[in-house]
Design a protein around this motif. Structure first.
Motif, PDB file in Angstrom:
ATOM      1  N   ASP A  34      87.788  20.785  28.537  1.00 54.60           N
ATOM      2  CA  ASP A  34      86.868  19.954  27.771  1.00 54.60           C
ATOM      3  C   ASP A  34      87.047  20.244  26.284  1.00 54.60           C
ATOM      4  O   ASP A  34      87.765  21.168  25.887  1.00 54.60           O
ATOM      5  CB  ASP A  34      85.414  20.195  28.198  1.00 54.60           C
ATOM      6  N   GLY A  35      86.367  19.463  25.455  1.00 57.37           N
ATOM      7  CA  GLY A  35      86.546  19.585  24.025  1.00 57.37           C
ATOM      8  C   GLY A  35      86.077  20.910  23.444  1.00 57.37           C
ATOM      9  O   GLY A  35      86.718  21.472  22.552  1.00 57.37           O
ATOM     10  N   LEU A  36      84.960  21.441  23.940  1.00 56.59           N
ATOM     11  CA  LEU A  36      84.449  22.704  23.417  1.00 56.59           C
ATOM     12  C   LEU A  36      85.377  23.861  23.768  1.00 56.59           C
ATOM     13  O   LEU A  36      85.595  24.773  22.960  1.00 56.59           O
ATOM     14  CB  LEU A  36      83.043  22.973  23.962  1.00 56.59           C
ATOM     15  N   GLU A  37      85.928  23.840  24.986  1.00 55.89           N
ATOM     16  CA  GLU A  37      86.883  24.876  25.387  1.00 55.89           C
ATOM     17  C   GLU A  37      88.127  24.803  24.501  1.00 55.89           C
ATOM     18  O   GLU A  37      88.675  25.831  24.081  1.00 55.89           O
ATOM     19  CB  GLU A  37      87.274  24.704  26.854  1.00 55.89           C
ATOM     20  N   ALA A  38      88.575  23.580  24.195  1.00 54.78           N
ATOM     21  CA  ALA A  38      89.734  23.404  23.325  1.00 54.78           C
ATOM     22  C   ALA A  38      89.445  23.932  21.922  1.00 54.78           C
ATOM     23  O   ALA A  38      90.276  24.605  21.307  1.00 54.78           O
ATOM     24  CB  ALA A  38      90.116  21.927  23.258  1.00 54.78           C
ATOM     25  N   LEU A  39      88.258  23.628  21.393  1.00 56.06           N
ATOM     26  CA  LEU A  39      87.882  24.090  20.059  1.00 56.06           C
ATOM     27  C   LEU A  39      87.851  25.614  20.003  1.00 56.06           C
ATOM     28  O   LEU A  39      88.290  26.218  19.016  1.00 56.06           O
ATOM     29  CB  LEU A  39      86.513  23.514  19.683  1.00 56.06           C
ATOM     30  N   ASP A  40      87.362  26.236  21.067  1.00 58.22           N
ATOM     31  CA  ASP A  40      87.320  27.696  21.129  1.00 58.22           C
ATOM     32  C   ASP A  40      88.737  28.281  21.133  1.00 58.22           C
ATOM     33  O   ASP A  40      89.009  29.279  20.447  1.00 58.22           O
ATOM     34  CB  ASP A  40      86.560  28.137  22.387  1.00 58.22           C
ATOM     35  N   LEU A  41      89.635  27.648  21.864  1.00 56.58           N
ATOM     36  CA  LEU A  41      91.029  28.111  21.888  1.00 56.58           C
ATOM     37  C   LEU A  41      91.678  27.978  20.509  1.00 56.58           C
ATOM     38  O   LEU A  41      92.453  28.839  20.089  1.00 56.58           O
ATOM     39  CB  LEU A  41      91.831  27.319  22.922  1.00 56.58           C
TER      40      LEU A  41
END
Length: 237
Positions: A34-41
């Protein structure tokens, strides 16, 4: 050199398929559901290119793209199940470098990724110089604009202006030759580094976005439309 690709898509099958082909090309691949997981990465890892699905839970691809463009001009390829021009134009306006509609051929997706990596990094397109007397210059100045080629950054006065990789190459072209008129074909082939086959609205959208970032409005102080010919960078107001 090993490049890192971030795949952000809530469909595991698509991530697995792209990973299979990207592994074959010797890329390092990160995955986000998801987008939040991508942003965290993106905050924790060095990423060279992002592949973002438009429709993701928690944070969609467009919102994630906005966050990326606040800090980086890395290449971004958008994926969408919608094939409408409105989504494509929105993505390009927000700073996407390329757009691919689902379902897609994974070989085409990898070819587009390879092309973006080659243009932006391997061939130095992120710091692409002009030609003639400007070749090799570390900095270009036109009016109150300053293009720092080493940092790949544009300034208006002391204000930093965020650019996508395509916008950067177009500004480098314009500022290398202020006063010269460039056709749509010349602008497209420099900005996207692809053969200009059929006319589309990508150039118009990109120029409009650049004018907005430069606060050019309808006055064309920086980029002037030359009707029937193309565009040019004005030498002075």
């Amino acid at each position: 050199m090993e490049y890192t690709i971030l795949l952000a898509d809530d469909e595991a099958e698509i991530r697995e398929l792209l990973r299979l082909y990207l592994d074959h090309e010797s890329y390092r691949v990160l995955e986000a559901n998801d987008g939040l997981e991508a942003l965290d990465l993106l905050k924790k890892e060095h990423v060279d290119l992002c592949v973002l699905d438009v429709m993701m839970p928690k944070m969609d691809g467009f919102c994630l793209l906005k966050e990326i463009r606040k800090k980086s001009n890395m290449p971004v390829l958008m994926l969408s199940a919608k094939d409408g021009d409105s989504d494509k134009i929105l993505g390009l306006n927000l700073g996407a470098d390329d757009y691919l509609s689902k379902p897609f051929n994974p070989l085409e997706a990898v070819a587009r990724i390879n092309a973006s990596i080659r243009r932006f990094y391997a061939l130095g397109a992120d710091i692409a110089p002009g030609s003639g007397e400007d070749r090799g210059k570390k900095e270009l100045r036109v009016q109150d604009l300053r293009l720092d080629r080493e940092a790949c950054t544009l300034y208006r006065g002391e204000e930093e202006i965020d650019l996508t990789s395509v916008e950067y190459r177009i500004m480098d072209l314009f500022m290398s030759h202020p006063g010269k008129v460039f056709t749509k074909q010349q602008i497209y082939e420099r900005g996207w580094e692809e053969e200009y086959i059929v006319e589309d609205n990508n150039i118009m959208v990109c120029i409009s976005k650049l004018r907005s970032k430069l606060d050019d409005g309808d006055n064309n102080h920086y980029i002037r439309t030359i009707r029937g010919l193309g565009y040019r960078m004005e030498k002075k107001r």
